[in-house]
Write a protein that holds these residues in place. Structure first.
Motif, PDB file in Angstrom:
ATOM      1  N   GLY A   1       0.825  -1.204   0.000  1.00 15.31           N
ATOM      2  CA  GLY A   1       0.000   0.000   0.000  1.00 15.31           C
ATOM      3  C   GLY A   1       0.857   1.250   0.000  1.00 15.31           C
ATOM      4  O   GLY A   1       0.549   2.247  -0.669  1.00 15.31           O
ATOM      5  N   ARG A   2       1.943   1.236   0.826  1.00 16.39           N
ATOM      6  CA  ARG A   2       2.825   2.408   0.898  1.00 16.39           C
ATOM      7  C   ARG A   2       3.507   2.662  -0.446  1.00 16.39           C
ATOM      8  O   ARG A   2       3.613   3.803  -0.898  1.00 16.39           O
ATOM      9  N   ILE A   3       3.972   1.619  -1.095  1.00 15.33           N
ATOM     10  CA  ILE A   3       4.666   1.768  -2.393  1.00 15.33           C
ATOM     11  C   ILE A   3       3.723   2.351  -3.430  1.00 15.33           C
ATOM     12  O   ILE A   3       4.054   3.291  -4.165  1.00 15.33           O
ATOM     13  N   LEU A   4       2.481   1.797  -3.479  1.00 21.22           N
ATOM     14  CA  LEU A   4       1.517   2.286  -4.473  1.00 21.22           C
ATOM     15  C   LEU A   4       1.145   3.728  -4.187  1.00 21.22           C
ATOM     16  O   LEU A   4       0.925   4.539  -5.110  1.00 21.22           O
ATOM     17  N   SER A   5       1.047   4.074  -2.925  1.00 21.95           N
ATOM     18  CA  SER A   5       0.697   5.434  -2.540  1.00 21.95           C
ATOM     19  C   SER A   5       1.782   6.411  -2.990  1.00 21.95           C
ATOM     20  O   SER A   5       1.503   7.468  -3.557  1.00 21.95           O
ATOM     21  N   LEU A   6       3.065   6.048  -2.711  1.00 25.52           N
ATOM     22  CA  LEU A   6       4.159   6.936  -3.125  1.00 25.52           C
ATOM     23  C   LEU A   6       4.222   7.063  -4.657  1.00 25.52           C
ATOM     24  O   LEU A   6       4.448   8.164  -5.213  1.00 25.52           O
ATOM     25  N   ALA A   7       3.999   5.962  -5.372  1.00 22.32           N
ATOM     26  CA  ALA A   7       4.047   5.999  -6.837  1.00 22.32           C
ATOM     27  C   ALA A   7       2.923   6.849  -7.402  1.00 22.32           C
ATOM     28  O   ALA A   7       3.095   7.609  -8.363  1.00 22.32           O
ATOM     29  N   GLU A   8       1.718   6.710  -6.769  1.00 25.56           N
ATOM     30  CA  GLU A   8       0.590   7.482  -7.277  1.00 25.56           C
ATOM     31  C   GLU A   8       0.781   8.968  -7.004  1.00 25.56           C
ATOM     32  O   GLU A   8       0.468   9.812  -7.858  1.00 25.56           O
ATOM     33  N   GLU A   9       1.289   9.297  -5.771  1.00 28.19           N
ATOM     34  CA  GLU A   9       1.507  10.702  -5.430  1.00 28.19           C
ATOM     35  C   GLU A   9       2.497  11.359  -6.382  1.00 28.19           C
ATOM     36  O   GLU A   9       2.370  12.526  -6.728  1.00 28.19           O
ATOM     37  N   SER A  10       3.502  10.618  -6.819  1.00 25.29           N
ATOM     38  CA  SER A  10       4.532  11.186  -7.716  1.00 25.29           C
ATOM     39  C   SER A  10       4.189  11.037  -9.206  1.00 25.29           C
ATOM     40  O   SER A  10       4.977  11.445 -10.080  1.00 25.29           O
ATOM     41  N   GLY A  11       3.066  10.412  -9.514  1.00 26.57           N
ATOM     42  CA  GLY A  11       2.641  10.284 -10.909  1.00 26.57           C
ATOM     43  C   GLY A  11       3.343   9.193 -11.687  1.00 26.57           C
ATOM     44  O   GLY A  11       3.376   9.232 -12.940  1.00 26.57           O
ATOM     45  N   TYR A  12       3.861   8.179 -10.985  1.00 29.88           N
ATOM     46  CA  TYR A  12       4.604   7.108 -11.661  1.00 29.88           C
ATOM     47  C   TYR A  12       3.699   6.006 -12.200  1.00 29.88           C
ATOM     48  O   TYR A  12       4.120   5.193 -13.015  1.00 29.88           O
ATOM     49  N   LEU A  13       2.458   5.970 -11.720  1.00 30.08           N
ATOM     50  CA  LEU A  13       1.591   4.863 -12.135  1.00 30.08           C
ATOM     51  C   LEU A  13       1.269   4.901 -13.640  1.00 30.08           C
ATOM     52  O   LEU A  13       0.941   3.875 -14.211  1.00 30.08           O
TER      53      LEU A  13
END
Length: 564
Positions: free
Chosen positions: A17-29
Motif C-alpha cells: 500500500g505504501r509503495i503504491l501510494s508513493l508511486a501514485e503521489e509522484s505520478g509514476y503509475l
C-alpha cells in the motif's frame, strides 16, 4: 525467524500500500500501468532477496569499488527486475524512481515498528546499503546491456554499411572497368571545369597518370594534347587532331545532382570519327566519279544516237546519190548530144535560107521570111543555146553535189588519213546550202592551209553543225563568213554569223549535252556537244565569241599532223 523477517512477513500488505501510494503521489503509475498483483509479485521477490541476503550475512553490506556492479545474491533480483523493465521499454530514470519508493517503504516500516534504537539503526543501515547495492548493480547491468545492445546494433549497422560499401566498391570497380574498355574518351568535370573522373582512353590520350589528371582543368589538358581548348560546349563539335591525323566529335552532357538542386558538373565525351569521316569523303568521291561516269555515259549515248542517226542519213544519202547518178549521167550525155545537134540544125537552117534566097521568087522568099519571123526561129535558136548551156551547168552542179554527198555519207570511215579541210568545207557547204541560201549571204575566205591527218567525215560533221547553227541564228537575212588559215602549227577554221548572238550566261553551257537555246522542238542540244567531242578527239580546241544582237563566231583549231 529474525526480527526483520517477521516484520516484513507481517506487513506485506502495508508495504504494498505504501509503495503504491508513493508511486501514485509522484505520478509514476502512468508509466507502470500494471495491476496490483504485479506490484505484489515484485514486492515478494524483492523481500525474498533482502531476507535471503540478511540471513546469509546480517552485517551491513560493503560498497567498495570492487562491489560495484557485482551480480551476487544481494542484488540478483534487482538486476533481473531491471532487465525485465528495460526490455519492456521503461526508461532507467523511471526504474530508479520506483526503486526509491520501495526503499522508502521498507525504511518507513522499520522506523514505525517500535524497535530498540540500536536495532532500528542497524536494520536501517542494512536496508539502505541493500538498496544502494541493487541500484548500483541495476545501473551497471542496465548500462552494460544497453551498451552491448548498442554495440550489437552498431556492429549490425557497421556490417550492413560494410556490405553496402563492398557493393559500392564492386559496382564502382565494375563500372570503371567498363568505362576503361570504351574506345571513346570520357571524363566528368565539376562546374569549374576541373576533372573529377576519367577513363583509361582519356588517360592514355593525354599521357598522364590518374592522380595527375584529377583536379586539373580539362581545357588545359586538351590543349596540351592538341585539341582546341576554345571549343564551345553548347553543341557537338568536330575537331581535327593534327598529331594523329584523326577527327574527333566532342559532346557534353549536364550532370545533375540526385536531388535536382542544380548541375553538379559536365560529362564530356570525345568520339573518334575518323573512319566515318573518311567513309563519307570516300562516298563523296565515289558519287563524284559516278556523276562523271554518268555524264560520260550520257555523252556516249548521245554520240551513239547521233552516229546512228547520221549513219542512217548517210546511208540514205548514199542511196539517193547512187540512184541520182545514173539519170544525171543520162541527162548530161543527152544535153551534150543535143548541143551538137543544135549546132548542126543551126548550120543547116543557114544553108537552107541561102538557097531559098538565091533561087526562089521574091514573093516566096518574103513569105518564108515572114514565117521565120512569126515563129521566132532566130530567137529560139539563140535561146536554145542558152537553155542547153544552163542545163549542162545545172547537171554538172548536180554531179558535184552527188559526189560531195557520196563523200559525206562515208559514215563507216574510222581510219585517220591526210585531208584538205578546205575541201571538207567546200563539200559541207554544198550539202548545207539549202539551209543557208534563203537566209544568208555566204562569204568564203579560204586561205592556203596544209593537209593534216584527221577523220574527214567527222570534220564534215563539225562544219555541218556550225553552218546549220549559224543559219538558224539568223532570223531574217544576214551574212555567214567562213574563213580558213594556218597559225602556229594549227589549221584554223572560223564560222561567223550576224545572227542574234548567245547570252553571256549561256556561253559556259553551250557545249553541254542536251543544252540548247533554240525553241522547243527545234533542237536536241547535241550538235555542239558532239562537235566539241570530235574536236577534242583530234587534240584540237573550239572557242566561241558572241555578242547578243550582233552575232557569233566559232573557231576550230586542229593541229597539223603529217602522215605517219
Amino acid at each position: 525467524m529474525t526480527l526483520l523477517t517477521d516484520l516484513i512477513a507481517r506487513n506485506e500488505d502495508r508495504l504494498l500500500g505504501r509503495i503504491l501510494s508513493l508511486a501514485e503521489e509522484s505520478g509514476y503509475l502512468r508509466f507502470v500501468p500494471g495491476p496490483p498483483e504485479e506490484w505484489a509479485a515484485t514486492l515478494r521477490g524483492l523481500s525474498g532477496s533482502l531476507l535471503q541476503a540478511f540471513r546469509a550475512d546480517p552485517s551491513t553490506p560493503s560498497l567498495t569499488p570492487e562491489d560495484v556492479g557485482r551480480n551476487d545474491g544481494l542484488s540478483a533480483f534487482g538486476v533481473a527486475e531491471a532487465r525485465k523493465r528495460r526490455r519492456e521499454g521503461m526508461p532507467l530514470g523511471i526504474f530508479l524512481g520506483l526503486v526509491k519508493f520501495f526503499r522508502q517503504a521498507y525504511l518507513d516500516l522499520v522506523r514505525t515498528a517500535g524497535l530498540p534504537r540500536e536495532e532500528e539503526e542497524r536494520l536501517l543501515r542494512y536496508i539502505e546499503r541493500f538498496f544502494d547495492r541493487n541500484e548500483v548493480a541495476s545501473c551497471v547491468s542496465w548500462t552494460a546491456e544497453s551498451v552491448s545492445e548498442r554495440v550489437a546494433e552498431l556492429q549490425e549497422k557497421h556490417d550492413e554499411l560494410s556490405r553496402a560499401h563492398r557493393m559500392v566498391a564492386t559496382g564502382k570497380e565494375e563500372w570503371e572497368g567498363t568505362l576503361d574498355r570504351v574506345d571513346d574518351m570520357l571524363f566528368l568535370a565539376d562546374p569549374h571545369r576541373r576533372i573529377r573522373r576519367c577513363n583509361r582512353t582519356f588517360r592514355e590520350f593525354v599521357g598522364r597518370a590518374y592522380s595527375e589528371i584529377l583536379g586539373q582543368p580539362f581545357d588545359r589538358l586538351l590543349s596540351e594534347a592538341g585539341i582546341d581548348a576554345a571549343l564551345p560546349l553548347g553543341k557537338p563539335v568536330e575537331c581535327f587532331h593534327a598529331r594523329t591525323g584523326k577527327w574527333f566529335v566532342l559532346r557534353h552532357y549536364p550532370f545533375e545532382d540526385a536531388s535536382r538542386s542544380g548541375t553538379r558538373g559536365t560529362i564530356v565525351t570525345l568520339h573518334d570519327s575518323t573512319e566515318r569521316k573518311n567513309a563519307a569523303e570516300e562516298l563523296t568521291r565515289k558519287n563524284l566519279r559516278l556523276n562523271e561516269a554518268l555524264a560520260a555515259l550520257k555523252r556516249s549515248q548521245a554520240r551513239v544516237l547521233h552516229q546512228e542517226k547520221m549513219a542512217s542519213v548517210g546511208q540514205l544519202a548514199a542511196g539517193v546519190a547512187h540512184e541520182i547518178s545514173n539519170p544525171i549521167g543520162f541527162v548530161n550525155s543527152n544535153l551534150s548530144t543535143l548541143a551538137k545537134y543544135l549546132s548542126r540544125i543551126e548550120g543547116f537552117l543557114a544553108l537552107q535560107s541561102g538557097c531559098i534566097a538565091a533561087g526562089a521568087p521574091p514573093a516566096q522568099v518574103e513569105s518564108v521570111r515572114q514565117q521565120r519571123a512569126g515563129l521566132k526561129i532566130d530567137y529560139i535558136m539563140k535561146d536554145l543555146e542558152d537553155l542547153v548551156r544552163e542545163s549542162m551547168e545545172g547537171a554538172e552542179r548536180v554531179q558535184r553535189i552527188v559526189a560531195d554527198l557520196k563523200g559525206f555519207s562515208r559514215v563507216d570511215e574510222s581510219e585517220y588519213r591526210q585531208a584538205d579541210l578546205n575541201e571538207c568545207l567546200g563539200s559541207t557547204i554544198n550539202i548545207a546550202w539549202n539551209e543557208i541560201k534563203y537566209k544568208a549571204t555566204l562569204k568564203k575566205e579560204f586561205g592556203e592551209i596544209p593537209r593534216t591527218r584527221c577523220l574527214p567525215h567527222q570534220m564534215n560533221r563539225v562544219f555541218m553543225n556550225l553552218l546549220v547553227n549559224a543559219a538558224h541564228a539568223i532570223e531574217e537575212k544576214g551574212v555567214i563568213t567562213v574563213r580558213s588559215w594556218e597559225e602556229d602549227g594549227y589549221v584554223c577554221v572560223s564560222v561567223a554569223d550576224t545572227g542574234r548572238g548567245i547570252p553571256e550566261a549561256d556561253l559556259s553551257r553551250i557545249f553541254d549535252p542536251f543544252f540548247t537555246t533554240k525553241e522547243v522542238g527545234k533542237g536536241t542540244g547535241l550538235g555542239l556537244s558532239i562537235t566539241y567531242d570530235i574536236v577534242k578527239k583530234h587534240n584540237g580546241e573550239i572557242t566561241v565569241r558572241s555578242e547578243p544582237g550582233k552575232g557569233t563566231a566559232f573557231t576550230v583549231r586542229i593541229p597539223v599532223v603529217a602522215e605517219v
